[in-house]
Design a protein around this motif. Structure first.
Motif, mmCIF file in Angstrom:
data_model
loop_
_atom_site.group_PDB
_atom_site.id
_atom_site.type_symbol
_atom_site.label_atom_id
_atom_site.label_comp_id
_atom_site.label_asym_id
_atom_site.label_seq_id
_atom_site.Cartn_x
_atom_site.Cartn_y
_atom_site.Cartn_z
ATOM 1 N N LYS A 64 0.838 -1.211 0.000
ATOM 2 C CA LYS A 64 0.000 0.000 0.000
ATOM 3 C C LYS A 64 0.880 1.271 0.000
ATOM 4 N N ILE A 65 1.962 1.217 0.787
ATOM 5 C CA ILE A 65 2.834 2.408 0.874
ATOM 6 C C ILE A 65 3.496 2.675 -0.484
ATOM 7 N N GLN A 66 3.947 1.594 -1.113
ATOM 8 C CA GLN A 66 4.568 1.765 -2.428
ATOM 9 C C GLN A 66 3.553 2.322 -3.425
ATOM 10 N N GLU A 67 2.282 1.876 -3.253
ATOM 11 C CA GLU A 67 1.225 2.399 -4.141
ATOM 12 C C GLU A 67 1.105 3.913 -3.994
ATOM 13 N N ILE A 68 1.136 4.360 -2.699
ATOM 14 C CA ILE A 68 1.066 5.821 -2.463
ATOM 15 C C ILE A 68 2.253 6.521 -3.155
ATOM 16 N N ASP A 126 17.129 0.563 -3.577
ATOM 17 C CA ASP A 126 17.047 -0.686 -2.800
ATOM 18 C C ASP A 126 16.471 -0.500 -1.393
ATOM 19 N N ALA A 127 15.896 0.674 -1.120
ATOM 20 C CA ALA A 127 15.309 0.898 0.211
ATOM 21 C C ALA A 127 13.898 0.313 0.248
ATOM 22 N N ASP A 128 13.401 0.018 1.467
ATOM 23 C CA ASP A 128 12.015 -0.468 1.541
ATOM 24 C C ASP A 128 11.078 0.729 1.403
ATOM 25 N N SER A 129 9.788 0.438 1.298
ATOM 26 C CA SER A 129 8.826 1.514 0.995
ATOM 27 C C SER A 129 8.746 2.533 2.123
ATOM 28 N N ILE A 130 8.955 2.121 3.384
ATOM 29 C CA ILE A 130 8.891 3.065 4.505
ATOM 30 C C ILE A 130 9.988 4.121 4.342
ATOM 31 N N LYS A 132 11.580 4.960 1.650
ATOM 32 C CA LYS A 132 11.290 5.797 0.482
ATOM 33 C C LYS A 132 10.272 6.876 0.844
ATOM 34 N N LEU A 133 9.245 6.439 1.618
ATOM 35 C CA LEU A 133 8.183 7.388 1.984
ATOM 36 C C LEU A 133 8.752 8.526 2.838
ATOM 37 N N VAL A 134 9.618 8.170 3.782
ATOM 38 C CA VAL A 134 10.196 9.197 4.662
ATOM 39 C C VAL A 134 11.024 10.193 3.829
ATOM 40 N N VAL A 135 11.823 9.645 2.910
ATOM 41 C CA VAL A 135 12.630 10.539 2.046
ATOM 42 C C VAL A 135 11.704 11.472 1.261
ATOM 43 N N LEU A 136 10.629 10.872 0.743
ATOM 44 C CA LEU A 136 9.672 11.659 -0.046
ATOM 45 C C LEU A 136 9.037 12.764 0.796
ATOM 46 N N GLU A 137 8.632 12.406 2.032
ATOM 47 C CA GLU A 137 7.992 13.395 2.910
ATOM 48 C C GLU A 137 8.969 14.543 3.219
ATOM 49 N N ALA A 138 10.233 14.194 3.493
ATOM 50 C CA ALA A 138 11.215 15.238 3.815
ATOM 51 C C ALA A 138 11.416 16.150 2.608
ATOM 52 N N TYR A 189 -3.588 7.626 6.930
ATOM 53 C CA TYR A 189 -2.982 6.289 6.810
ATOM 54 C C TYR A 189 -1.480 6.359 7.117
ATOM 55 N N ILE A 190 -0.859 7.369 6.561
ATOM 56 C CA ILE A 190 0.601 7.492 6.750
ATOM 57 C C ILE A 190 0.924 7.736 8.230
ATOM 58 N N ASN A 191 0.153 8.626 8.848
ATOM 59 C CA ASN A 191 0.369 8.936 10.265
ATOM 60 C C ASN A 191 0.327 7.692 11.140
ATOM 61 N N LYS A 192 -0.513 6.768 10.719
ATOM 62 C CA LYS A 192 -0.739 5.598 11.599
ATOM 63 C C LYS A 192 0.239 4.443 11.318
ATOM 64 N N ILE A 193 1.103 4.607 10.379
ATOM 65 C CA ILE A 193 2.052 3.511 10.083
ATOM 66 C C ILE A 193 2.940 3.279 11.315
#
Ligand SMILES: Cc1cc2nc3c(=O)[nH]c(=O)nc-3n(C[C@H](O)[C@H](O)[C@H](O)COP(=O)(O)OP(=O)(O)OC[C@H]3O[C@@H](n4cnc5c(N)ncnc54)[C@H](O)[C@@H]3O)c2cc1C
Length: 893
Positions: A64-68, A126-130, A132-138, A189-193
């Protein structure tokens, strides 16, 4: 994840206080200056697209995170298109070459914008989706600060300068704010991960590192903006290639090609810079009606290629006459297109070093010259030759002149002038060429300028009106509604669809009137453009600022090592000789090259040693005047030079120099030299009817100086001063091969070289006559025709007959006939014999010498009885004559 997002939020508020953002908020700075860093961020903007498209995305995915992430990055990856638009809108889309662009993108100044991309790849690949998401948010946090600040600057820019930006503007900001990742349910959804503690620490470190990277990036943008606030792309540092040559020629018109040919042949380090994509750019557009006024006579009856150049006005010179224009057209007045084709082949055949597509925009001078082209490349050279032609149309200062159309772009389709009244301003060939083209369609054509039309057939200057363009004259003189007005134009104004022109006639007692036309065309000539020179090397201008001022070596009068070639050489014979045309300046350029070799590379000017005999010299002269094309084309401007050495032992023959170069330089310091030229009669331009000239009888060699048509003239000089002049009589076929041509010349040379080595020269040297007096005497002699120079001088009362006779004996080497006497006595005797002193004066001086021990000459000068130049002259010739006989007596006292 909530804690990570809070950390990002904290970092974000610190981030917004960085230098760049304070700078962007500073409304006292022009918004264009605040956006000056735009080119510098390009490596990041472009690689950010790749990051979104290729590294952050992953397909297929059930995560789901990768989908986002996939959804978000799909919305983001092509924003660089907007950036390209903005670069253009902001004026940074320079026309620079590919290598220069690469150099800039990989320069030190854009290092941070590249470095951050490599680091982001490191965090994501090669990072996991979490992660990647953090990098994206920053990243999103930093970009929201950036775009909310910069969009305000873009707004100001739009309001003040009407420049619309999409990447930097509100358009991009809105796109960022409406990302699906920021929708409430996704946000929730992201907040609750759930993130385990250890991982949280790892991710917090990454967040801080990302903010540090973006902080460094914004600092580099800020530094760049400060450095290039004047909106100047750092051209010199990043976009340039540097080239260095000994010679640079600007312009590959006929002049540039001609000089390039000679430099190539002498293996000089040179290049030609040409803004067009092939040689001869001027002739691609001009003359507008395409017919050249340079003749192309293929059949002359002569086989000598040098003679044939007299009637082939378009060919450039080669050493072996191997490439001639006559093979390119059969027309007597050929098309300019043929000339362009010829120039192309000439440049290729001789492998001339030309760089096309290079427009020189700025020239400065420090030690040497530095040229900057439109791509930011620099070229340096020691010697710079300007062969840029005369590209600027002259616009006279007349009120309303802007209403006129220009020769350079007016329609050449006669149908566009159907039933119209046309005024053409100017009376040169371009004006008449334009009028000729409209005769079939226009109602009335007036050609107007303050001075009367001047016919080339009368003045022998090919830039005056040529017969090939003079159909129009007939339509005026035979009352066919056309006219030539000699009038000053006082003003032009528009009245509905017509132009009202206020003219004041030159020959009608101040009469003026208003004339009405449908079209006005300016054909007022072209001039030199000096805008490329900066203050360090602005050449002085002359002739109403039309030409650069030049020395007799075609060097700028105020900028050393700056030379001019081609039509620009016409400054030295403006409206008189042919330096403004290929058939004139091609020879000037050959001479210029010889001057370069002599002056810059210590080569002697080319010359031949010839025997010291009147017959040998006459033969050389006769050969040259019958064959040379340079003397023929550049009448009374170019000449050959014959020097006789001071000891009268050696004679040198130099081809093709200009008259002023000889007289103004070291060559003019020779005591005994001759010039050989071809000339029209001095008064030829004043003759009322050039078709009804009284001609000297073919065999009347005695009156040869009255010849009006082209004929050889030989002049003798002593240190720059004219001593004697001989004209070879004109000839119908311009062949000077008969006795009537040769014998008088032989007699002249014999007189000059043997019997009377120019009484004028001796009187000048002895200080007994001034050069002004000699000039007057020569004029008298020409008028009296039969008189000898000595007689004329004596009649004027300037020198006694006895003195003249004495010097004539000296000329014949009979001055000293008492070698047994000491030098002192000889000096006294000679002065008495010459009638310059009495015996009593000499005796008195000798007595005085015994007491005073002074030199005899000094005593005579002190008394004021003779001048020191006369004493020096006597001593010089005395010691020369005695040198072989009795050297010990040739002592000054
Ligand atoms: C209407 C008209 C008709 C003419 N007809 C004739 C004729 O029939 N026969 C004749 O002999 N003469 C004719 N002339 C005179 C003619 O202009 C010259 O003979 C000839 O063009 C001069 O040659 P040039 O090499 O000095 O200059 P140009 O031929 O003008 O060549 C100058 C070159 O320099 C280049 N250049 C200019 N500025 C730059 C720059 N900043 N950077 C790089 N390159 C640059 C140009 O692109 C051009 O190629 C005519 C002139 C006019 C106005």
């Amino acid at each position: 994840m909530k804690e990570i997002l809070e950390l990002i939020e904290n970092n974000r508020s610190n981030f917004s206080e960085l230098n760049l953002f304070r700078f962007l908020r500073n409304q006292s700075i022009n918004p264009v200056k605040r956006l000056a860093f735009a080119p510098c961020i390009s490596p990041f903007v472009m690689s950010f697209g790749d990051l979104n498209k290729y590294v952050l995305q992953q397909h297929p995915t059930s995560d789901k995170i990768q989908e986002i992430i996939n959804q978000h990055t799909a919305e983001e990856h092509n924003h660089w298109n907007w950036f390209l638009e903005d670069i253009q809108a902001l004026g940074y889309d320079f026309n620079i070459n590919f290598n220069s662009t690469l150099k800039f993108l990989w320069s030190e100044e854009t290092k941070s914008a590249r470095w951050i991309s490599y680091q982001l790849y490191r965090f994501i690949y090669d990072a996991d989706s979490i992660q990647k998401l953090v990098v994206l948010e920053a990243m999103e946090a930093t970009s929201s600060v950036f775009f909310s600040e910069i969009s305000k600057v873009a707004e100001e820019l739009y309001k003040t300068k009407s420049i619309k930006c999409r990447y930097f503007g509100e358009h991009h900001l809105k796109a960022e704010e409406s990302h699906s990742a920021f929708m409430p349910e996704t946000d929730d959804y992201i907040n609750k991960i759930f993130i385990p503690q250890k991982r949280k620490e790892e991710l917090a470190t990454i967040v801080n590192q990302i903010f540090n990277l973006f902080s460094d990036l914004t600092e580099s943008f800020f530094q760049y903006a400060i450095k290039y606030q004047d909106n100047s792309f750092p051209l010199n540092s990043y976009c340039s290639q540097s080239y260095d040559y000994e010679y640079i020629i600007i312009g590959a018109g006929p002049a540039g090609l001609q000089l390039g040919y000679f430099l190539e042949n002498s293996n000089r380090d040179y290049t030609i810079l040409e803004s067009g994509d092939s040689p001869g750019t001027f002739f691609k557009d001009y003359p507008r009606h395409r017919k050249l006024i340079s003749i192309n006579k293929r059949n002359t009856g002569y086989s000598d290629p040098e003679i044939n150049l007299r009637w082939d006005w378009n060919s450039l010179l080669t050493q072996d006459y191997s490439k001639n224009f006559t093979d390119y057209s059969k027309k007597y007045f050929p098309s300019a297109d043929n000339l362009v084709e010829y120039f192309n082949d000439y440049a290729k055949e001789f492998s001339l070093n030309i760089k096309y597509g290079v427009t020189v925009e700025k020239i400065s001078k420090n030690q040497g010259f530095v040229l900057l082209d439109s791509y930011g490349n620099t070229y340096s050279c020691k010697y710079l030759v300007i062969a840029t032609g005369c590209p600027k149309l002259y616009i006279p200062e007349i009120s309303g002149i802007e209403l006129a159309e220009k020769y350079t772009d007016v329609s050449v389709n006669p149908e566009d002038f159907e039933n119209q009244r046309v005024l053409i301003i100017g009376k040169g060939n371009s004006a008449f060429e334009t009028a000729d083209n409209l005769i079939d369609t226009a109602v009335t054509i007036h050609i107007c300028s303050p001075s009367p039309v001047t016919m080339a057939w009368k003045t022998k200057y090919v830039g005056h009106l040529r017969a090939v363009n003079n159909n129009f004259l007939d339509t005026y003189q035979l009352k066919s509604q056309n006219a030539i007005l000699d009038a000053e134009i006082l003003g032009i104004r528009k009245n509905r669809n017509e132009y009202v022109v206020n003219v004041k006639y030159s020959h009608a007692n101040g009469e003026s009137e208003e004339l009405v036309y449908d079209r006005i065309i300016l054909c007022t000539g072209f001039r030199f453009d000096d805008s490329i020179f900066d203050v360090t090397c602005k050449p002085a201008l002359t002739i109403n600022n039309r030409y650069p001022a030049q020395t007799s070596e075609w060097e700028s009068t105020n900028i050393q090592d700056l030379y001019f070639a081609g039509i620009l050489m016409h400054m030295r014979d403006f409206k008189k000789k042919q330096s403004g045309f290929i058939h004139g300046f091609r020879y000037n350029i050959r001479t210029l090259h010889r001057i370069f070799e002599h002056k810059h590379h210590h080569a002697p000017l080319p010359s031949r040693k010839i025997p010291l005999s009147p017959q040998a010299i006459t033969d050389f002269i006769i050969d040259r005047v019958n064959t040379s094309s340079s003397l023929w084309q550049q009448t009374d401007f170019m000449c050959d030079l014959i020097t006789v050495s001071d000891d009268s032992q050696e004679v040198q023959y130099f081809d093709e120099l200009t008259k002023d170069y000889i007289h103004e330089g070291y060559l003019g310091r020779h005591e005994h030299y001759y010039t050989v030229s071809l000339e029209f009669g001095q008064n030829v331009a004043d003759i009322t009817d050039p078709f009804a000239i009284d001609r000297v009888h073919k065999e009347d060699a005695f009156n040869s100086s009255q010849s009006e048509f082209i004929h050889p003239v030989i002049r003798r000089f002593h240190k720059n001063t004219l001593i004697a002049e001989h004209h070879v009589i004109e000839d119908l076929a311009s062949e000077w091969k008969e006795d009537v041509h040769i014998q008088p010349l032989l007699k002249f040379m014999t007189e000059q070289l043997t019997h009377s080595q120019g009484i004028g020269a001796h009187l000048l040297e002895a200080g007994l006559l001034t050069s002004e007096q000699l000039e007057v005497a020569l004029e008298d002699q020409e008028r009296q025709a039969t008189a000898r120079l000595g007689e004329v001088i004596q009649k004027r009362g300037w020198v006694k007959e006895r003195t003249i006779q004495f010097l004539l004996n000296q000329v014949n080497n009979t001055l000293v006939d008492h070698p047994a006497l000491n030098a002192c006595t000889q000096l006294g005797n000679n002065l008495v014999e010459a009638g310059l002193l009495t015996s009593a004066q000499v005796d008195e001086a000798i007595q005085e010498q015994k007491i005073s021990n002074k030199r005899l000459g000094e005593i005579l000068v002190n008394h004021g009885w003779v001048n020191s130049q006369t004493i020096e002259y006597m001593m010089k010739h005395l010691s020369k004559a005695n040198a072989t006989a009795q050297p010990e007596v040739a002592v000054m006292n």
